[in-house]
Design a protein around this motif. Structure first.
Motif: not given
Length: 375
Positions: A268-270, A307-323
């Protein structure tokens, strides 16, 4: 802060139940704030204690993947449980810390660093896996070129009173990680609970100061035998295993395993696993303003790689899915942590298994990846 001593370096004695009750008076007399296990909202958590009556006397915990419940024991044991959702991390690396403040004045913005009035804390009931976790966090926050002053200020004053496990939960696998269930090092005092008192191991001068204020007895052969049997009981109960053979290379050579997709369908990426983990240390920094905009605080808060936004950098997400996020967590915990800090980031406490809402078990997932890689 506890010295790195081994069990054979300590001296032992016996502390009766009556004298143990006076331990709280002694600790408060030495200006310690006592933190230990107590029952809150249907779980055994760590909080401030005032007396022996705050301990979970006569209660134990039943744990399975995704399940936790309390159950009454048939005796009055004070430490007859394994571990709950809390770890000592929250007392040394607080969930929210104010790093600095800024105030608007007539002369402009004035910036000041926050100085904490740090209490001396006595941690009562630290388990062997948690001692291992403290050692790992010491390496993270104190062992490198950059020392975290908040962690350091709290850690150097902490008195560690460990308790050897005499029972294990179904989710425990500390024997696989060589972190328990026997307390080996990193404590000031270590206790083994018997029906009429405690076998006490004294490892440091700070621990000696506490014990000297209590009336102790010499250990009998029968008490030593009882303590050994009680500790062995926990060892015998541990059935869950994690095969750590070449685990770093196993995981890093299977980054495209289909198992990650299978996990992602359940996860659940909780962030529960990272919140209850005693070693996870991810955080973020936020600027928090009051309603007038004249007072701003820079706060550090616990964060999570889930958390999705934890990998946010340079205008994008590095890890944008649960996998990708689960793979990041597990490979860091069991593999790349070794590259960073020379040790695994897992101590086998089993919290991530118990408190995962869908019961994902990293020991099973690692075993599945190993099995798939051997085909």
């Amino acid at each position: 802060m506890s010295e790195e001593l081994q069990v054979e370096d300590v001296r032992s004695c016996f502390l009766s139940s009556e004298q143990f009750a006076k331990l709280f008076e002694v600790l408060y007399g030495l200006d310690y704030e006592v933190i230990g296990p107590t029952i809150d909202q249907g779980a055994i958590t760590y909080d401030r204690l005032t007396s022996v009556n705050d301990l979970p006397r006569g209660w134990t915990d039943i744990q399975e993947p995704g399940k936790y419940r309390l159950q009454e024991r048939d005796d009055d044991a004070l430490f007859g449980y394994s571990v709950g959702p809390h770890s000592w991390k929250k007392n040394l690396f607080p969930p929210v810390s104010t790093l600095s403040v800024a105030d608007r004045t007539d002369e402009g913005w004035q910036f000041t660093e926050v100085e904490e009035d740090l209490p001396k804390m006595a941690f009562l009931g630290v388990r062997a896996c948690e001692l291992a976790a403290l050692k790992i966090q010491d390496r993270v926050f104190l062992g490198g070129a950059y020392v975290d002053p908040i962690y350091q200020g709290r850690r150097v004053q902490a008195l560690v009173i460990a308790v050897n496990c005499t029972q294990a939960a179904a989710t425990c696998f500390c024997t696989s990680m060589k972190s328990g269930p026997r307390c080996q090092s990193g404590f000031d005092l270590a206790l083994t609970e018997l029906p009429d008192g405690f076998v006490v191991e004294i490892a440091t001068p700070a621990g000696e100061t506490v014990i000297e204020a209590l009336r102790t007895q010499e250990l009998s052969e029968d008490q030593l035998s009882q303590a050994t049997a009680a500790r062995q009981q926990a060892v015998d109960q541990i059935e869950r295993e994690l095969d750590t053979t070449d685990i770093r290379d196993l995981l890093m050579s299977n980054l495209e395993s289909p198992r990650w997709d299978d996990i992602a369908e359940r996860c659940l990426s909780c962030t529960n696993c990272t919140m209850v983990c005693p070693t996870c240390f991810c955080s973020s920094v936020e600027e928090v303003s009051d309603l007038t905009g004249d007072h701003v605080e820079r706060q550090r808060e616990w964060d999570s790689c889930f958390n999705m936004n934890f990998s946010y950098m340079n205008g994008g997400l590095v890890r944008n899915n649960v996998r990708n996020r689960y793979r990041q967590w597990m490979t860091h915990k069991l593999a790349t942590w070794i590259d960073q800090f020379g040790t695994s980031g897992c101590v086998g406490c089993g919290r991530c298994i118990t408190w995962c809402p869908v019961g994902i078990d990293l020991t099973q997932e690692a075993a599945a990846i190993r099995k798939d890689s051997q085909k």
